[in-house]
Design a protein around this motif. Structure first.
Motif, mmCIF file in Angstrom:
data_model
loop_
_atom_site.group_PDB
_atom_site.id
_atom_site.type_symbol
_atom_site.label_atom_id
_atom_site.label_comp_id
_atom_site.label_asym_id
_atom_site.label_seq_id
_atom_site.Cartn_x
_atom_site.Cartn_y
_atom_site.Cartn_z
ATOM 1 N N LEU A 7 35.119 -28.675 -40.019
ATOM 2 C CA LEU A 7 34.065 -27.828 -39.483
ATOM 3 C C LEU A 7 34.879 -26.892 -38.763
ATOM 4 O O LEU A 7 34.796 -25.581 -38.752
ATOM 5 C CB LEU A 7 32.904 -28.396 -38.935
ATOM 6 N N VAL A 8 35.557 -27.366 -37.673
ATOM 7 C CA VAL A 8 36.055 -26.365 -36.617
ATOM 8 C C VAL A 8 37.385 -25.416 -37.401
ATOM 9 O O VAL A 8 37.551 -24.203 -36.922
ATOM 10 C CB VAL A 8 36.556 -27.076 -35.443
ATOM 11 N N ASN A 9 38.227 -26.183 -38.043
ATOM 12 C CA ASN A 9 39.317 -25.515 -38.802
ATOM 13 C C ASN A 9 38.970 -24.474 -39.649
ATOM 14 O O ASN A 9 39.663 -23.491 -40.080
ATOM 15 C CB ASN A 9 40.259 -26.584 -39.263
ATOM 16 N N GLY A 10 37.706 -24.713 -40.338
ATOM 17 C CA GLY A 10 37.132 -23.635 -41.214
ATOM 18 C C GLY A 10 36.812 -22.295 -40.482
ATOM 19 O O GLY A 10 36.902 -21.234 -41.135
ATOM 20 N N ILE A 11 36.367 -22.697 -39.337
ATOM 21 C CA ILE A 11 36.056 -21.313 -38.602
ATOM 22 C C ILE A 11 37.693 -20.686 -37.866
ATOM 23 O O ILE A 11 37.670 -19.383 -37.908
ATOM 24 C CB ILE A 11 35.250 -21.596 -37.391
ATOM 25 N N GLY A 12 38.398 -21.519 -37.722
ATOM 26 C CA GLY A 12 39.628 -21.063 -36.974
ATOM 27 C C GLY A 12 40.477 -20.378 -37.904
ATOM 28 O O GLY A 12 41.222 -19.512 -37.835
ATOM 29 N N GLN A 13 40.354 -21.032 -39.324
ATOM 30 C CA GLN A 13 41.159 -20.241 -40.503
ATOM 31 C C GLN A 13 40.746 -18.917 -40.543
ATOM 32 O O GLN A 13 41.540 -18.391 -41.130
ATOM 33 C CB GLN A 13 41.096 -21.216 -41.775
ATOM 34 N N VAL A 14 39.557 -18.445 -40.254
ATOM 35 C CA VAL A 14 39.437 -17.045 -40.385
ATOM 36 C C VAL A 14 40.547 -16.294 -39.647
ATOM 37 O O VAL A 14 40.908 -14.908 -40.031
ATOM 38 C CB VAL A 14 38.215 -16.599 -39.552
ATOM 39 N N PHE A 16 43.509 -17.570 -39.188
ATOM 40 C CA PHE A 16 44.681 -18.255 -39.559
ATOM 41 C C PHE A 16 45.482 -19.210 -38.684
ATOM 42 O O PHE A 16 46.362 -19.270 -38.326
ATOM 43 C CB PHE A 16 45.840 -17.202 -39.687
ATOM 44 N N GLN A 17 44.208 -19.743 -37.749
ATOM 45 C CA GLN A 17 44.503 -20.948 -37.030
ATOM 46 C C GLN A 17 44.170 -22.349 -37.423
ATOM 47 O O GLN A 17 43.129 -22.348 -37.802
ATOM 48 C CB GLN A 17 43.705 -20.773 -35.488
ATOM 49 N N ASP A 18 44.996 -23.231 -37.505
ATOM 50 C CA ASP A 18 44.748 -24.542 -37.993
ATOM 51 C C ASP A 18 44.522 -25.665 -36.853
ATOM 52 O O ASP A 18 44.905 -26.871 -37.371
ATOM 53 C CB ASP A 18 45.672 -24.905 -39.039
ATOM 54 N N ARG A 19 44.627 -25.370 -35.835
ATOM 55 C CA ARG A 19 44.506 -26.346 -34.782
ATOM 56 C C ARG A 19 43.112 -26.522 -34.322
ATOM 57 O O ARG A 19 42.351 -25.444 -34.220
ATOM 58 C CB ARG A 19 45.403 -26.140 -33.698
ATOM 59 N N LEU A 20 42.827 -27.715 -33.699
ATOM 60 C CA LEU A 20 41.251 -27.729 -33.297
ATOM 61 C C LEU A 20 40.808 -27.205 -32.175
ATOM 62 O O LEU A 20 39.851 -26.416 -32.127
ATOM 63 C CB LEU A 20 41.139 -29.339 -33.194
ATOM 64 N N TRP A 21 41.662 -26.912 -31.201
ATOM 65 C CA TRP A 21 41.555 -26.269 -29.896
ATOM 66 C C TRP A 21 41.249 -24.807 -30.152
ATOM 67 O O TRP A 21 40.670 -24.193 -29.360
ATOM 68 C CB TRP A 21 42.510 -26.618 -28.706
ATOM 69 N N SER A 22 42.371 -24.494 -30.998
ATOM 70 C CA SER A 22 42.316 -22.770 -31.211
ATOM 71 C C SER A 22 40.917 -22.305 -31.997
ATOM 72 O O SER A 22 40.504 -21.528 -31.662
ATOM 73 C CB SER A 22 43.222 -22.385 -31.879
ATOM 74 N N GLY A 23 40.512 -23.460 -32.984
ATOM 75 C CA GLY A 23 39.137 -23.177 -33.698
ATOM 76 C C GLY A 23 38.070 -23.205 -32.847
ATOM 77 O O GLY A 23 36.972 -22.525 -32.681
ATOM 78 N N ILE A 24 38.122 -24.167 -31.686
ATOM 79 C CA ILE A 24 36.940 -24.401 -30.736
ATOM 80 C C ILE A 24 36.927 -23.011 -29.810
ATOM 81 O O ILE A 24 36.028 -22.639 -29.648
ATOM 82 C CB ILE A 24 37.158 -25.547 -29.871
ATOM 83 N N LEU A 25 38.227 -22.600 -29.382
ATOM 84 C CA LEU A 25 38.200 -21.218 -28.766
ATOM 85 C C LEU A 25 37.603 -20.102 -29.626
ATOM 86 O O LEU A 25 37.018 -19.225 -28.933
ATOM 87 C CB LEU A 25 39.744 -20.964 -28.081
ATOM 88 N N ILE A 26 37.935 -20.220 -30.591
ATOM 89 C CA ILE A 26 37.345 -18.950 -31.534
ATOM 90 C C ILE A 26 35.750 -19.098 -31.835
ATOM 91 O O ILE A 26 35.131 -18.211 -31.544
ATOM 92 C CB ILE A 26 38.075 -18.999 -32.985
ATOM 93 N N LEU A 27 35.510 -20.341 -31.972
ATOM 94 C CA LEU A 27 33.955 -20.620 -31.905
ATOM 95 C C LEU A 27 33.307 -20.175 -30.977
ATOM 96 O O LEU A 27 32.307 -19.588 -30.909
ATOM 97 C CB LEU A 27 33.732 -22.171 -32.314
ATOM 98 N N PHE A 28 33.804 -20.601 -29.645
ATOM 99 C CA PHE A 28 33.436 -20.199 -28.523
ATOM 100 C C PHE A 28 33.035 -18.494 -28.247
ATOM 101 O O PHE A 28 32.295 -17.954 -27.873
ATOM 102 C CB PHE A 28 34.050 -20.638 -27.188
ATOM 103 N N GLY A 29 34.101 -18.075 -28.602
ATOM 104 C CA GLY A 29 34.144 -16.393 -28.423
ATOM 105 C C GLY A 29 33.306 -15.765 -29.542
ATOM 106 O O GLY A 29 32.574 -14.734 -29.175
ATOM 107 N N VAL A 30 32.993 -16.364 -30.576
ATOM 108 C CA VAL A 30 31.916 -15.964 -31.643
ATOM 109 C C VAL A 30 30.589 -16.085 -31.090
ATOM 110 O O VAL A 30 29.728 -15.392 -31.144
ATOM 111 C CB VAL A 30 31.876 -16.686 -33.064
ATOM 112 N N PHE A 31 30.329 -17.542 -30.412
ATOM 113 C CA PHE A 31 28.886 -17.554 -29.809
ATOM 114 C C PHE A 31 28.775 -16.613 -28.564
ATOM 115 O O PHE A 31 27.703 -16.055 -28.234
ATOM 116 C CB PHE A 31 28.930 -18.924 -29.177
ATOM 117 N N TRP A 32 29.789 -16.298 -27.905
ATOM 118 C CA TRP A 32 29.906 -15.500 -26.834
ATOM 119 C C TRP A 32 29.265 -14.127 -27.153
ATOM 120 O O TRP A 32 28.721 -13.614 -26.692
ATOM 121 C CB TRP A 32 31.196 -15.178 -26.158
#
Length: 140
Positions: A7-14, A16-32
């Motif tokens: 789930l998180v990597n699907g968002i992070g791959q937008v 080109f990030q394939d790590r859990l923490w980078s995906g979480i940070l990107i998701l946090f930024g999108v929610f922000w």
């Protein structure tokens, strides 16, 4: 199958990030940026995971988010960015996400023998299809 990583990597791959923490940070930024966009991103990635898993996709591709990123882009475009304030817009975004997974599988099958990557072609094709349908059927 690791559903959280998928789930998180699907968002992070937008991005080109394939790590859990980078995906979480990107998701946090999108929610922000907007909670609605963040919700759409999560729904798009989840719908893509379920669809691809149901179709029997390879688990390593699901865990790395390679089916999710086109669905995330598509649900953001169809469901949020080009919305017409219609109650059916979230539903059309979810349908577009499912269709994007099908297009991704088809385009992969077509291009992989030639050594070509799919990239965002499924997102573009599906978004064009739904934008054209919205011109013909403005109630969707």
């Amino acid at each position: 199958m690791d559903w959280i990583h998928g789930l998180v990597n699907g968002i992070g791959q937008v991005y080109f990030q394939d790590r859990l923490w980078s995906g979480i940070l990107i998701l946090f930024g999108v929610f922000w940026a907007d909670w609605k966009l963040g919700l759409y991103a999560v729904i798009g990635s989840f719908v893509a995971l379920l669809t691809a898993y149901g179709l029997g996709a390879e688990v390593s591709l699901l865990n790395s988010g390679l089916y999710g990123f086109n669905a995330v882009l598509t649900i953001l475009a169809v469901g949020a960015v080009f919305s017409t304030k219609n109650i059916l817009v979230p539903v059309t975004g979810i349908i577009a996400s499912v269709l994007t997974v099908l297009i991704t599988a088809g385009v992969d099958t077509w291009l992989v023998p030639y050594g070509l990557p799919t990239l965002t072609m499924p997102f573009v094709l599906c978004t064009w299809l739904f934008l054209a349908a919205r011109k013909v059927l403005p109630r969707i």
